[in-house]
Design an enzyme around this catalytic site. Structure first.
Site, PDB file in Angstrom:
ATOM      1  CB  ALA A 143      -1.186  -0.034   1.307  1.00 38.61           C
ATOM      2  CE  LYS A 194      -0.711 -12.475  -1.157  1.00 34.46           C
ATOM      3  NZ  LYS A 194      -0.309 -11.397  -0.168  1.00 34.46           N
ATOM      4  CG  ASP A 247       0.805 -11.113  -4.231  1.00 36.76           C
ATOM      5  OD1 ASP A 247       1.584 -10.346  -3.563  1.00 36.76           O
ATOM      6  OD2 ASP A 247      -0.607 -11.310  -4.067  1.00 36.76           O
ATOM      7  CB  THR A 251       3.514 -12.123   0.497  1.00 42.00           C
ATOM      8  OG1 THR A 251       2.705 -11.375  -0.603  1.00 42.00           O
ATOM      9  CG2 THR A 251       2.877 -11.903   1.647  1.00 42.00           C
ATOM     10  CB  SER A 257       4.888  -9.144   3.976  1.00 38.53           C
ATOM     11  OG  SER A 257       4.269 -10.369   4.299  1.00 38.53           O
ATOM     12  CG  ASN A 259      -0.125 -12.573   5.978  1.00 38.55           C
ATOM     13  OD1 ASN A 259      -1.011 -13.363   6.600  1.00 38.55           O
ATOM     14  ND2 ASN A 259      -0.525 -11.771   5.068  1.00 38.55           N
TER      15      ASN A 259
END
Length: 419
Positions: A143, A194, A247, A251, A257, A259
């Site tokens: 973002a 992912k 992606d 990530t 990220s 996650n």
């Protein structure tokens, strides 16, 4: 690019960044936040200090908590809510959507309980015509970088080519390149799974395993989510593109990220409940791990990384919900052991093998496989050792001065080679 009226449902970090991106390129954007007080505060401050601080909302962006005001009359409606809120938000918004509107999903995940992908949720909730025109946006994007105007590429999937192309034309900008595909299922599976692999990569980094281990998890994770996608009807080539490999790599390796940050904290011995409590945003991979595990079991898909992440998060593994070990070091060692099970399965002789024909399936080429059935001697023979007129490579017959027996033949050959 002409200005369009766009609704963005969800004012988290990604929803806000899309509002900034589209508003700065001439679009009129209605940004929906479900909390009236928060929506009013963002509208006054022209900044979402909670989720995207440091980025001013363009004048073309209006923040509202009225869902009808947000979507009424908008030809493009972007759904940016967490996956667990998609169904409820769409059910409330559906009566106010224009009949010819194009709904664009940007959420990534699987619905808990139903095990449905997001396109299946859309078909359940939206009128058939709207569901048929819906498109699904996914790819390697953070973002903050989008809001800063850094160049990025992303994939838009849809079943209706006209709707997909219309959304692509409206939303593409000089620093936001949109590619299109009709493989909706592949794009959604790649975007959801992912996040599970990213938790594992974060654990590996938190334990200090290094770059080799992370890349091994990413590569075998790509194979795992490809197997899952193909079992659900996806095109395997989709996973080699932006919504799959692109992606996944971002990530699993990017510091932004969520996650991966969950995995890092788990690898450092922290408890999952404490990690999630400290996060303002949703780490989709935690819930997706449970759904992915159930889907893999249902479909009979080999998913060793998903199974290990499920064990860590939900089955009493270190860092699991409710696991309150007083010794963080012991939790870290336990997590190391759990990840070790994954590595054993990935690299062990009894572990997963690539499908027939895959380059990773090929092992060392055996001599017998290359001789087309012709029997060859155990040791390469010197021409001087072959009897006159005999075929090259054939087993020599008895000859005066040439010893018999395997060891004697080898010693004789060695002496000949040294001449």
């Amino acid at each position: 690019m002409s200005g369009e009226d766009i609704a963005v449902l969800g004012a988290g970090s990604f929803g806000t960044c899309l509002a900034v991106l589209f508003g700065s390129h001439g679009h009129r954007v209605s940004l929906y936040h479900r909390n009236p007080d928060t929506a009013a505060a963002i509208q006054r401050a022209r900044e979402n200090t909670a989720y995207l601080p440091g980025y001013t909302l363009p004048d073309a962006v209006t923040v509202t908590s009225d869902l009808e005001v947000a979507v009424r009359g908008k030809p493009f409606v972007l759904g940016v809510t967490p996956s667990h809120g998609i169904r409820a938000t769409l059910e409330r918004a559906a009566p106010f959507l224009e009949p010819d509107a194009i709904v664009i999903n940007t959420s990534k995940g699987l619905e808990e309980g139903t095990l449905q992908t997001i396109d299946e949720v859309y078909r359940d909730v939206l009128p058939p015509a709207l569901a048929a025109r819906a498109t699904y946006l996914s790819g390697p994007t953070f973002a903050g970088e989008l809001a800063a105007g850094f160049p990025a590429a992303i994939v838009l999937a849809g079943h209706d080519p006209a709707s997909t192309q219309a959304a692509q034309k409206a939303l593409t900008s000089i620093n936001f390149r949109i590619y299109t595909t009709d493989d909706v299922r592949g794009v959604l599976i790649g975007g959801a799974l992912k996040n599970v692999i990213a938790i594992g990569a974060g654990i590996s980094d938190g334990l200090g395993f290094g770059s080799n281990t992370r890349i091994a998890l990413i590569t075998r994770g790509l194979a795992e989510l490809t197997r899952m996608g193909v079992a659900m009807g996806a095109n395997p080539q989709t996973f080699a593109g932006l919504s799959g490999m692109g992606d996944l790599v971002l990530t699993c390796s990017g510091d932004s990220s969520r996650n991966r940050r969950v995995g890092l904290a788990l690898g450092q011995g922290k408890q999952l409940a404490d990690i999630l409590a400290d996060m303002k945003q949703v780490a989709e991979g935690v819930t997706t791990t449970k759904v992915a595990k159930q889907l893999a079991d249902k479909l009979g898909v080999d998913a060793p990384i998903t199974n290990a992440m499920y064990g860590i998060l939900y089955e009493g593994g270190p860092g699991a919900r409710g696991d309150r070990s007083p010794d963080d070091a012991r939790a870290q060692v336990g997590t190391r052991l759990m990840l070790g099970y994954v590595l054993d399965d990935l690299f062990g002789e009894a572990g997963h093998r690539a499908p027939p024909g895959h380059p990773e399936r090929a092992g060392p080429v055996r001599r017998r496989a290359r001789c087309a059935g012709r029997r060859r001697p155990r040791h390469p023979r010197h021409p001087a050792a072959d009897p006159p007129g005999d075929r090259r490579g054939a087993r020599p017959g008895p000859r005066p001065g040439v010893p018999r027996g395997a060891r004697a033949q080898a010693a004789w050959q060695l002496r000949l080679d040294r001449r």
